[in-house]
Design a protein around this motif. Structure first.
Motif, PDB file in Angstrom:
ATOM      1  N   TRP A  53      83.937  26.191  26.348  1.00 22.08           N
ATOM      2  CA  TRP A  53      82.568  26.647  26.083  1.00 22.08           C
ATOM      3  C   TRP A  53      82.370  26.809  24.563  1.00 22.08           C
ATOM      4  O   TRP A  53      81.406  26.309  23.970  1.00 22.08           O
ATOM      5  CB  TRP A  53      82.342  27.979  26.804  1.00 22.08           C
ATOM      6  CG  TRP A  53      80.927  28.449  26.880  1.00 22.08           C
ATOM      7  CD1 TRP A  53      79.818  27.777  26.469  1.00 22.08           C
ATOM      8  CD2 TRP A  53      80.490  29.705  27.408  1.00 22.08           C
ATOM      9  NE1 TRP A  53      78.701  28.537  26.717  1.00 22.08           N
ATOM     10  CE2 TRP A  53      79.086  29.711  27.292  1.00 22.08           C
ATOM     11  CE3 TRP A  53      81.123  30.803  27.979  1.00 22.08           C
ATOM     12  CZ2 TRP A  53      78.317  30.802  27.715  1.00 22.08           C
ATOM     13  CZ3 TRP A  53      80.370  31.885  28.410  1.00 22.08           C
ATOM     14  CH2 TRP A  53      78.982  31.878  28.284  1.00 22.08           C
ATOM     15  N   LYS A 192      78.227  35.522  27.900  1.00 22.08           N
ATOM     16  CA  LYS A 192      77.444  35.447  29.146  1.00 22.08           C
ATOM     17  C   LYS A 192      76.189  36.297  29.047  1.00 22.08           C
ATOM     18  O   LYS A 192      75.129  35.937  29.538  1.00 22.08           O
ATOM     19  CB  LYS A 192      78.264  35.969  30.335  1.00 22.08           C
ATOM     20  CG  LYS A 192      79.233  35.016  30.951  1.00 22.08           C
ATOM     21  CD  LYS A 192      78.608  33.790  31.569  1.00 22.08           C
ATOM     22  CE  LYS A 192      77.756  34.025  32.789  1.00 22.08           C
ATOM     23  NZ  LYS A 192      77.251  32.738  33.336  1.00 22.08           N
ATOM     24  N   LEU A 195      73.994  34.934  24.742  1.00 27.30           N
ATOM     25  CA  LEU A 195      74.570  33.808  23.995  1.00 27.30           C
ATOM     26  C   LEU A 195      73.882  33.598  22.643  1.00 27.30           C
ATOM     27  O   LEU A 195      74.536  33.231  21.668  1.00 27.30           O
ATOM     28  CB  LEU A 195      74.537  32.526  24.843  1.00 27.30           C
ATOM     29  CG  LEU A 195      75.344  31.367  24.263  1.00 27.30           C
ATOM     30  CD1 LEU A 195      76.804  31.729  24.069  1.00 27.30           C
ATOM     31  CD2 LEU A 195      75.239  30.124  25.144  1.00 27.30           C
ATOM     32  N   LEU A 219      71.836  26.315  22.359  1.00 22.90           N
ATOM     33  CA  LEU A 219      71.838  27.171  23.559  1.00 22.90           C
ATOM     34  C   LEU A 219      71.649  26.341  24.827  1.00 22.90           C
ATOM     35  O   LEU A 219      72.327  26.554  25.832  1.00 22.90           O
ATOM     36  CB  LEU A 219      70.726  28.220  23.457  1.00 22.90           C
ATOM     37  CG  LEU A 219      70.938  29.280  22.378  1.00 22.90           C
ATOM     38  CD1 LEU A 219      69.694  30.134  22.208  1.00 22.90           C
ATOM     39  CD2 LEU A 219      72.141  30.158  22.716  1.00 22.90           C
ATOM     40  N   GLU A 220      70.778  25.382  24.748  1.00 20.67           N
ATOM     41  CA  GLU A 220      70.465  24.573  25.929  1.00 20.67           C
ATOM     42  C   GLU A 220      71.653  23.694  26.320  1.00 20.67           C
ATOM     43  O   GLU A 220      72.010  23.591  27.486  1.00 20.67           O
ATOM     44  CB  GLU A 220      69.234  23.727  25.587  1.00 20.67           C
ATOM     45  CG  GLU A 220      68.456  23.196  26.774  1.00 20.67           C
ATOM     46  CD  GLU A 220      68.640  21.696  26.922  1.00 20.67           C
ATOM     47  OE1 GLU A 220      68.520  21.213  28.042  1.00 20.67           O
ATOM     48  OE2 GLU A 220      68.918  21.020  25.913  1.00 20.67           O
ATOM     49  N   THR A 223      74.776  25.551  28.081  1.00 20.70           N
ATOM     50  CA  THR A 223      74.673  26.247  29.365  1.00 20.70           C
ATOM     51  C   THR A 223      75.717  25.665  30.323  1.00 20.70           C
ATOM     52  O   THR A 223      76.154  24.524  30.183  1.00 20.70           O
ATOM     53  CB  THR A 223      73.284  26.066  30.028  1.00 20.70           C
ATOM     54  OG1 THR A 223      73.068  24.667  30.180  1.00 20.70           O
ATOM     55  CG2 THR A 223      72.174  26.684  29.217  1.00 20.70           C
ATOM     56  N   PHE A 224      76.086  26.472  31.285  1.00 20.27           N
ATOM     57  CA  PHE A 224      77.095  26.057  32.268  1.00 20.27           C
ATOM     58  C   PHE A 224      76.669  24.754  32.958  1.00 20.27           C
ATOM     59  O   PHE A 224      77.453  23.808  33.048  1.00 20.27           O
ATOM     60  CB  PHE A 224      77.273  27.187  33.297  1.00 20.27           C
ATOM     61  CG  PHE A 224      78.333  26.913  34.319  1.00 20.27           C
ATOM     62  CD1 PHE A 224      79.667  27.177  34.063  1.00 20.27           C
ATOM     63  CD2 PHE A 224      77.994  26.387  35.562  1.00 20.27           C
ATOM     64  CE1 PHE A 224      80.648  26.921  35.015  1.00 20.27           C
ATOM     65  CE2 PHE A 224      78.962  26.119  36.516  1.00 20.27           C
ATOM     66  CZ  PHE A 224      80.295  26.394  36.237  1.00 20.27           C
ATOM     67  N   ASN A 225      75.421  24.698  33.399  1.00 18.30           N
ATOM     68  CA  ASN A 225      74.972  23.514  34.151  1.00 18.30           C
ATOM     69  C   ASN A 225      74.904  22.255  33.306  1.00 18.30           C
ATOM     70  O   ASN A 225      75.228  21.174  33.775  1.00 18.30           O
ATOM     71  CB  ASN A 225      73.611  23.779  34.804  1.00 18.30           C
ATOM     72  CG  ASN A 225      73.775  24.664  36.016  1.00 18.30           C
ATOM     73  OD1 ASN A 225      74.839  24.678  36.636  1.00 18.30           O
ATOM     74  ND2 ASN A 225      72.750  25.447  36.332  1.00 18.30           N
ATOM     75  N   LYS A 226      74.521  22.414  32.056  1.00 20.46           N
ATOM     76  CA  LYS A 226      74.486  21.238  31.162  1.00 20.46           C
ATOM     77  C   LYS A 226      75.907  20.757  30.896  1.00 20.46           C
ATOM     78  O   LYS A 226      76.221  19.566  30.985  1.00 20.46           O
ATOM     79  CB  LYS A 226      73.797  21.602  29.840  1.00 20.46           C
ATOM     80  CG  LYS A 226      72.326  21.258  29.827  1.00 20.46           C
ATOM     81  CD  LYS A 226      72.133  19.786  29.441  1.00 20.46           C
ATOM     82  CE  LYS A 226      70.844  19.145  29.860  1.00 20.46           C
ATOM     83  NZ  LYS A 226      69.618  19.828  29.894  1.00 20.46           N
TER      84      LYS A 226
END
Ligand SMILES: Nc1ncnc2c1ncn2[C@@H]1O[C@H](COP(=O)(O)OS(=O)(=O)O)[C@@H](OP(=O)(O)O)[C@H]1O
Length: 296
Positions: A53, A192, A195, A219-220, A223-226
């Protein structure tokens, strides 16, 4: 037997455990003499504490090409491990600012860092979630010939016989030697919770000014999903004979408090006891659950 299977994957050098076949004592010893540049950033973590991350965040902050998607560089190439240099990167010919990753204890790091050359970013995560994440990582670890149950893993983890050694020694070592380094401490949990503040802290530490638009992109894309579907960031580029992500994902849950779904009351009490003995005197606070308002 299961304990032996786990121990067969690692070797001990100078008080800490490393992945077999991935590092050698000679390479580890040579790191002490590595030449450090003023602009170098060393990302240091205990395993499963937010390394990939933070690699992604740093890559995005430091490289415009990463932010606008014009470059084609995996994060492992951008931020190679100094003890597991699996792509044989030539560190000395890399352009500045160089970024490195490591799971090593403070006392095995390049000596120049002690003279406040270069920067260290140390990210740590509460030991319970790190343990659960580590357990799932071992399920994907191809060198492990058969799955290990959580009870065995918890035992081995709490005794420190895993890659990176003891969580308690790692965190204590770095925390109590922080004055020796030019260091920024961050926790997975604060990342978490907020951020944006962490990204701003990192920018300040590495001396990079980004405008609001660039910060939003960082930031975008972090993200976890990105990241889960970003092939440069999700470690799908690792060879299958090292890590088999058909058996799980590097980006698994990405939350705080998953330990509550795995640990028994007895395991939790045992870990709390070790924590008290080894770190009870330090003013470290963690969020142990995603819904907690203040760290305890
Ligand atoms: N963007 C983002 N947001 C939230 N959480 C994230 C993110 N990226 C990685 N992760 C989670 O970090 C865990 C993996 O830790 P590491 O990257 O330190 O692993 S390693 O030491 O490099 O093997 C692993 O935690 P678990 O999901 O609990 O297993 C990852 O899901």
């Amino acid at each position: 037997m299961a304990h032996q299977a786990l121990e067969a994957l690692i070797f001990k050098h100078k008080g800490v455990y490393f992945m077999k076949d991935m590092a050698t004592p000679e390479v580890i010893d040579s790191i002490e003499h590595m030449e450090v540049r003023e602009s170098d950033v060393f990302l240091v973590t205990y395993p499963k504490s937010g390394t990939i991350w933070t690699q992604q965040i740093l890559s995005l902050i430091l490289n415009e090409g990463h932010r606008n998607g014009t470059e084609n560089i995996d994060n492992i190439e951008r931020a190679p491990w100094i003890e597991y240099n699996i792509r044989n990167a030539d560190f000395s010919s890399r352009p500045s600012p160089r970024l490195f990753s490591t799971h090593m204890p403070y006392y095995l790091m390049p000596r120049d860092l002690r003279f406040k050359m270069g920067k260290v970013i140390y990210v740590f995560r509460n030991p319970k979630d790190a343990m659960v994440s580590f357990y799932h990582f071992y399920q994907m670890y191809s060198k492990l010939s058969y799955p290990v149950d959580f009870e065995t893993f918890a035992d081995v983890y709490m005794s420190g016989k895993v890659i990176g050694g003891s969580w308690f020694d790692h965190v204590r070592g770095w925390y109590t030697h922080k004055e020796d380094f030019n260091i920024l401490f961050l926790t997975y949990e604060e990342m978490k919770k907020d951020l944006r503040s962490v990204v701003l802290k990192i920018c300040k530490f590495v001396d990079i000014k980004l405008d609001e638009k660039a910060i939003d992109i960082v930031l975008e894309r972090a993200t976890f999903n990105k990241m889960k579907y970003d092939p440069h960031a999700n470690y799908s580029f690792l060879p299958k004979d090292l890590l088999d992500q058909s058996r799980g994902n590097f980006l698994r849950k990405g939350t705080i408090g998953d330990w509550k779904n795995m640990m028994t009351v007895a395991q939790n009490e045992k870990l709390n006891q070790i924590y008290k003995e080894k770190l009870g005197d330090l003013p470290i606070k963690f969020f142990w659950d995603i819904n907690e308002e203040t760290a305890s």
